[in-house]
Design a protein around this motif. Structure first.
Motif, PDB file in Angstrom:
ATOM      1  N   VAL A   2      22.163  53.730  38.565  1.00 30.24           N
ATOM      2  CA  VAL A   2      23.524  53.945  38.113  1.00 30.24           C
ATOM      3  C   VAL A   2      24.508  53.665  39.239  1.00 30.24           C
ATOM      4  O   VAL A   2      24.335  54.138  40.359  1.00 30.24           O
ATOM      5  N   ASN A   3      25.535  52.902  38.947  1.00 29.71           N
ATOM      6  CA  ASN A   3      26.568  52.605  39.931  1.00 29.71           C
ATOM      7  C   ASN A   3      27.538  53.779  39.987  1.00 29.71           C
ATOM      8  O   ASN A   3      28.084  54.191  38.968  1.00 29.71           O
ATOM      9  N   ILE A   4      27.740  54.312  41.191  1.00 29.63           N
ATOM     10  CA  ILE A   4      28.628  55.472  41.334  1.00 29.63           C
ATOM     11  C   ILE A   4      29.877  55.115  42.133  1.00 29.63           C
ATOM     12  O   ILE A   4      30.457  55.938  42.814  1.00 29.63           O
ATOM     13  N   ARG A   5      30.270  53.852  42.047  1.00 36.16           N
ATOM     14  CA  ARG A   5      31.479  53.400  42.733  1.00 36.16           C
ATOM     15  C   ARG A   5      32.654  54.297  42.375  1.00 36.16           C
ATOM     16  O   ARG A   5      32.928  54.574  41.217  1.00 36.16           O
ATOM     17  N   SER A   6      33.380  54.745  43.377  1.00 38.27           N
ATOM     18  CA  SER A   6      34.537  55.612  43.155  1.00 38.27           C
ATOM     19  C   SER A   6      35.746  54.768  42.787  1.00 38.27           C
ATOM     20  O   SER A   6      35.939  53.670  43.316  1.00 38.27           O
ATOM     21  N   LEU A   7      36.555  55.288  41.882  1.00 40.94           N
ATOM     22  CA  LEU A   7      37.766  54.591  41.463  1.00 40.94           C
ATOM     23  C   LEU A   7      38.997  55.422  41.797  1.00 40.94           C
ATOM     24  O   LEU A   7      38.966  56.650  41.752  1.00 40.94           O
ATOM     25  N   ASP A   8      40.078  54.723  42.109  1.00 37.84           N
ATOM     26  CA  ASP A   8      41.384  55.358  42.259  1.00 37.84           C
ATOM     27  C   ASP A   8      42.087  55.210  40.919  1.00 37.84           C
ATOM     28  O   ASP A   8      42.486  54.108  40.542  1.00 37.84           O
ATOM     29  N   PRO A  13      45.671  50.285  35.199  1.00 37.22           N
ATOM     30  CA  PRO A  13      45.225  50.841  33.915  1.00 37.22           C
ATOM     31  C   PRO A  13      43.720  50.722  33.716  1.00 37.22           C
ATOM     32  O   PRO A  13      43.098  51.609  33.140  1.00 37.22           O
ATOM     33  N   LEU A  14      43.117  49.632  34.212  1.00 37.41           N
ATOM     34  CA  LEU A  14      41.674  49.462  34.076  1.00 37.41           C
ATOM     35  C   LEU A  14      40.909  50.505  34.886  1.00 37.41           C
ATOM     36  O   LEU A  14      39.920  51.078  34.411  1.00 37.41           O
ATOM     37  N   ASP A  15      41.380  50.782  36.103  1.00 38.95           N
ATOM     38  CA  ASP A  15      40.741  51.815  36.924  1.00 38.95           C
ATOM     39  C   ASP A  15      40.905  53.196  36.283  1.00 38.95           C
ATOM     40  O   ASP A  15      39.984  54.021  36.314  1.00 38.95           O
ATOM     41  N   TYR A  16      42.079  53.464  35.731  1.00 37.27           N
ATOM     42  CA  TYR A  16      42.319  54.747  35.078  1.00 37.27           C
ATOM     43  C   TYR A  16      41.393  54.913  33.875  1.00 37.27           C
ATOM     44  O   TYR A  16      40.819  55.982  33.655  1.00 37.27           O
ATOM     45  N   TYR A  17      41.228  53.839  33.103  1.00 31.03           N
ATOM     46  CA  TYR A  17      40.335  53.869  31.947  1.00 31.03           C
ATOM     47  C   TYR A  17      38.916  54.216  32.397  1.00 31.03           C
ATOM     48  O   TYR A  17      38.262  55.101  31.831  1.00 31.03           O
ATOM     49  N   GLY A  18      38.428  53.510  33.422  1.00 24.09           N
ATOM     50  CA  GLY A  18      37.070  53.754  33.913  1.00 24.09           C
ATOM     51  C   GLY A  18      36.892  55.151  34.462  1.00 24.09           C
ATOM     52  O   GLY A  18      35.855  55.799  34.230  1.00 24.09           O
ATOM     53  N   TYR A  19      37.892  55.637  35.186  1.00 23.20           N
ATOM     54  CA  TYR A  19      37.838  56.981  35.769  1.00 23.20           C
ATOM     55  C   TYR A  19      37.736  58.030  34.660  1.00 23.20           C
ATOM     56  O   TYR A  19      36.900  58.955  34.735  1.00 23.20           O
ATOM     57  N   VAL A  46      28.486  50.380  29.699  1.00 23.77           N
ATOM     58  CA  VAL A  46      29.254  51.592  29.971  1.00 23.77           C
ATOM     59  C   VAL A  46      29.517  51.714  31.467  1.00 23.77           C
ATOM     60  O   VAL A  46      30.641  51.997  31.900  1.00 23.77           O
ATOM     61  N   GLY A  47      28.504  51.451  32.279  1.00 27.59           N
ATOM     62  CA  GLY A  47      28.654  51.533  33.722  1.00 27.59           C
ATOM     63  C   GLY A  47      29.628  50.506  34.268  1.00 27.59           C
ATOM     64  O   GLY A  47      30.417  50.806  35.174  1.00 27.59           O
ATOM     65  N   GLN A  48      29.607  49.296  33.728  1.00 21.37           N
ATOM     66  CA  GLN A  48      30.531  48.253  34.173  1.00 21.37           C
ATOM     67  C   GLN A  48      31.974  48.617  33.865  1.00 21.37           C
ATOM     68  O   GLN A  48      32.870  48.347  34.659  1.00 21.37           O
ATOM     69  N   ILE A  49      32.192  49.224  32.707  1.00 15.79           N
ATOM     70  CA  ILE A  49      33.556  49.631  32.353  1.00 15.79           C
ATOM     71  C   ILE A  49      33.988  50.819  33.201  1.00 15.79           C
ATOM     72  O   ILE A  49      35.139  50.895  33.645  1.00 15.79           O
ATOM     73  N   GLU A  50      33.067  51.739  33.457  1.00 13.92           N
ATOM     74  CA  GLU A  50      33.388  52.901  34.299  1.00 13.92           C
ATOM     75  C   GLU A  50      33.772  52.485  35.716  1.00 13.92           C
ATOM     76  O   GLU A  50      34.530  53.184  36.386  1.00 13.92           O
ATOM     77  N   THR A  51      33.245  51.368  36.185  1.00  9.48           N
ATOM     78  CA  THR A  51      33.527  50.913  37.545  1.00  9.48           C
ATOM     79  C   THR A  51      34.549  49.776  37.573  1.00  9.48           C
ATOM     80  O   THR A  51      34.716  49.100  38.584  1.00  9.48           O
ATOM     81  N   ALA A  52      35.249  49.582  36.444  1.00  8.06           N
ATOM     82  CA  ALA A  52      36.326  48.592  36.341  1.00  8.06           C
ATOM     83  C   ALA A  52      35.845  47.169  36.609  1.00  8.06           C
ATOM     84  O   ALA A  52      36.611  46.321  37.055  1.00  8.06           O
ATOM     85  N   ARG A  53      34.587  46.915  36.317  1.00 10.01           N
ATOM     86  CA  ARG A  53      34.061  45.560  36.469  1.00 10.01           C
ATOM     87  C   ARG A  53      34.043  44.810  35.145  1.00 10.01           C
ATOM     88  O   ARG A  53      33.775  43.612  35.113  1.00 10.01           O
ATOM     89  N   ARG A 128      41.906  26.629  32.571  1.00 10.21           N
ATOM     90  CA  ARG A 128      42.942  26.965  33.557  1.00 10.21           C
ATOM     91  C   ARG A 128      42.539  28.095  34.483  1.00 10.21           C
ATOM     92  O   ARG A 128      42.932  28.134  35.644  1.00 10.21           O
ATOM     93  N   PHE A 129      41.767  29.034  33.965  1.00 11.70           N
ATOM     94  CA  PHE A 129      41.406  30.218  34.746  1.00 11.70           C
ATOM     95  C   PHE A 129      39.884  30.292  34.893  1.00 11.70           C
ATOM     96  O   PHE A 129      39.154  30.231  33.908  1.00 11.70           O
ATOM     97  N   GLU A 130      39.419  30.452  36.120  1.00  6.96           N
ATOM     98  CA  GLU A 130      37.995  30.486  36.389  1.00  6.96           C
ATOM     99  C   GLU A 130      37.454  31.908  36.532  1.00  6.96           C
ATOM    100  O   GLU A 130      36.252  32.117  36.456  1.00  6.96           O
ATOM    101  N   THR A 131      38.321  32.883  36.750  1.00  8.43           N
ATOM    102  CA  THR A 131      37.883  34.265  36.917  1.00  8.43           C
ATOM    103  C   THR A 131      38.549  35.160  35.881  1.00  8.43           C
ATOM    104  O   THR A 131      39.586  34.814  35.307  1.00  8.43           O
ATOM    105  N   ASP A 132      37.935  36.321  35.629  1.00  9.02           N
ATOM    106  CA  ASP A 132      38.470  37.320  34.698  1.00  9.02           C
ATOM    107  C   ASP A 132      38.721  36.747  33.307  1.00  9.02           C
ATOM    108  O   ASP A 132      39.661  37.148  32.614  1.00  9.02           O
TER     109      ASP A 132
END
Length: 282
Positions: A2-8, A13-19, A46-53, A128-132
Motif C-alpha cells: 500500500v502506498n502511504i504517500r502523504s498529501l497536503d 482539489p485533487l490532493d484534497y480529494y485523495g486526502y 483506490v490507492g492511486q486516487i488517494e495519492t493524487a496519481r 497536443r498533450f503528452e501527460t495527464d
C-alpha cells in the motif's frame, strides 16, 4: 504494498480529494482492496486516487458517496477536481461557457468539445498533450454537463466538412463520434450545421472561433492559437464575429441536410465495409 504517500490537502482539489478519501476510508475501517470490491474497481485504483496519481471520475465519486454514505460530498468535489485538470489558460473560458445562455461555435478541423465522445476527445487531446491525458479527457467530458441541465444553453455549431473526413483516432472512433453527432441533433437545444466543401472560400477560413451570449454579462468572442486561448468582450470584435458567423450559417447546409451528410460520410468512410478503403466513390 500500500502506498502511504502523504498529501497536503491544500495543495490542489485533487490532493484534497485523495486526502479525504483516505481519511474517510480509514474511519470506515476498510482497506483499499475492500473499498475497491465495494466500488467494483481494484484496490490499486483506490490507492492511486488517494495519492493524487489518478483523477477520479464522476461515476467513481457517486459510487464512493454511496459506499461511505458521505451525502454527496465526493460527487460535489469531483467537479472542482476535474475543472482543475483543464489548462490554466482555458479555465476562464470554461467558467464563462458554463454561464452562457447561447453558444455559437465554428469549427474548421475538429468536432466542438461539447459534442466530442470520450474516445474522440482522447485522440484529439493526445496529439497536443503528452501527460495527464486521463485528467484532460475527463475534464472535457465534464464540461458537457451543461447540456444536461434542466434549462441548458442553446448550442449552435457550424463545422467544416473536413471535420467529418479527417480520420481521428481510427474508423471505429470516427463512426462512434459521427453517430453521437446524429444523436445530439435530436435535442431541441442543439443545432449542428455542416459547411460543405462546395462552398469554396468562406469567412471561417482564418480559423475556429466561439461566440458566447449571456443574460446579464457582456457578449464575448473566444479564439485559440497553437499556444493558448484568447477572450475579448470588445463590442466591435463581437459584432465582426457575429457577422462572420451569420455568413457561415447561411452558407452551411440546413440541419436536416447536415444530418444526411453526416450519415453518408459515416457509412461510406467509417462503415463496416467502406468503399475503397474509406474513400467514397466519385
Amino acid at each position: 504494498m500500500v502506498n502511504i504517500r502523504s498529501l497536503d490537502p491544500s495543495a490542489s482539489p485533487l490532493d484534497y480529494y485523495g486526502y479525504e478519501l483516505r481519511r474517510l476510508r480509514e474511519e470506515a475501517g476498510l482497506s483499499q482492496s475492500q473499498l475497491g470490491d465495494v466500488l467494483f474497481c481494484t484496490g490499486s485504483l483506490v490507492g492511486q486516487i488517494e495519492t493524487a496519481r489518478k483523477v477520479p471520475t464522476r461515476e467513481f465519486s457517486e459510487r464512493l458517496d454511496a459506499a461511505l454514505m458521505t451525502g454527496g460530498f465526493f460527487t460535489r468535489l469531483v467537479g472542482l477536481v476535474l475543472k482543475s485538470q483543464l489548462p490554466s489558460w482555458f479555465r476562464p473560458y470554461a467558467d464563462m461557457e458554463a454561464r452562457a445562455t447561447y453558444l455559437c461555435s465554428f469549427q474548421a478541423q475538429v468536432v466542438d468539445g461539447l459534442l466530442q465522445t470520450e474516445s474522440y476527445a482522447r485522440a484529439v487531446l493526445g496529439v497536443r498533450f503528452e501527460t495527464d491525458l486521463d485528467g484532460l479527457v475527463a475534464a472535457r467530458i465534464e464540461r458537457q454537463r451543461i447540456l444536461e441541465r434542466e434549462n441548458p444553453p442553446l448550442l449552435w455549431v457550424v463545422m467544416s466538412e473536413a471535420v467529418l473526413r479527417q480520420e481521428t483516432g481510427g474508423r471505429k472512433v470516427m463512426r462512434e463520434q459521427l453517430a453521437h453527432l446524429l444523436g445530439m441533433q435530436d435535442r431541441e437545444w442543439v443545432k449542428i450545421q455542416m459547411l460543405p466543401f462546395e462552398v469554396g472560400a468562406h469567412p471561417g477560413q482564418p480559423g475556429s472561433f466561439n461566440l458566447l451570449r449571456f443574460e446579464s454579462e457582456p457578449d464575448l468572442v473566444y479564439t485559440e492559437d497553437f499556444v493558448q486561448g484568447h477572450m475579448t468582450v470588445d463590442s466591435a470584435a463581437f459584432r465582426q464575429g457575429l457577422l462572420r458567423y451569420d455568413h457561415l450559417r447561411a452558407a452551411a447546409l440546413s440541419v436536416e441536410d447536415s444530418s444526411a451528410l453526416i450519415t453518408r460520410v459515416m457509412e461510406e468512410h467509417y462503415g463496416d465495409n467502406p468503399e475503397h478503403g474509406g474513400r467514397a466513390l466519385a
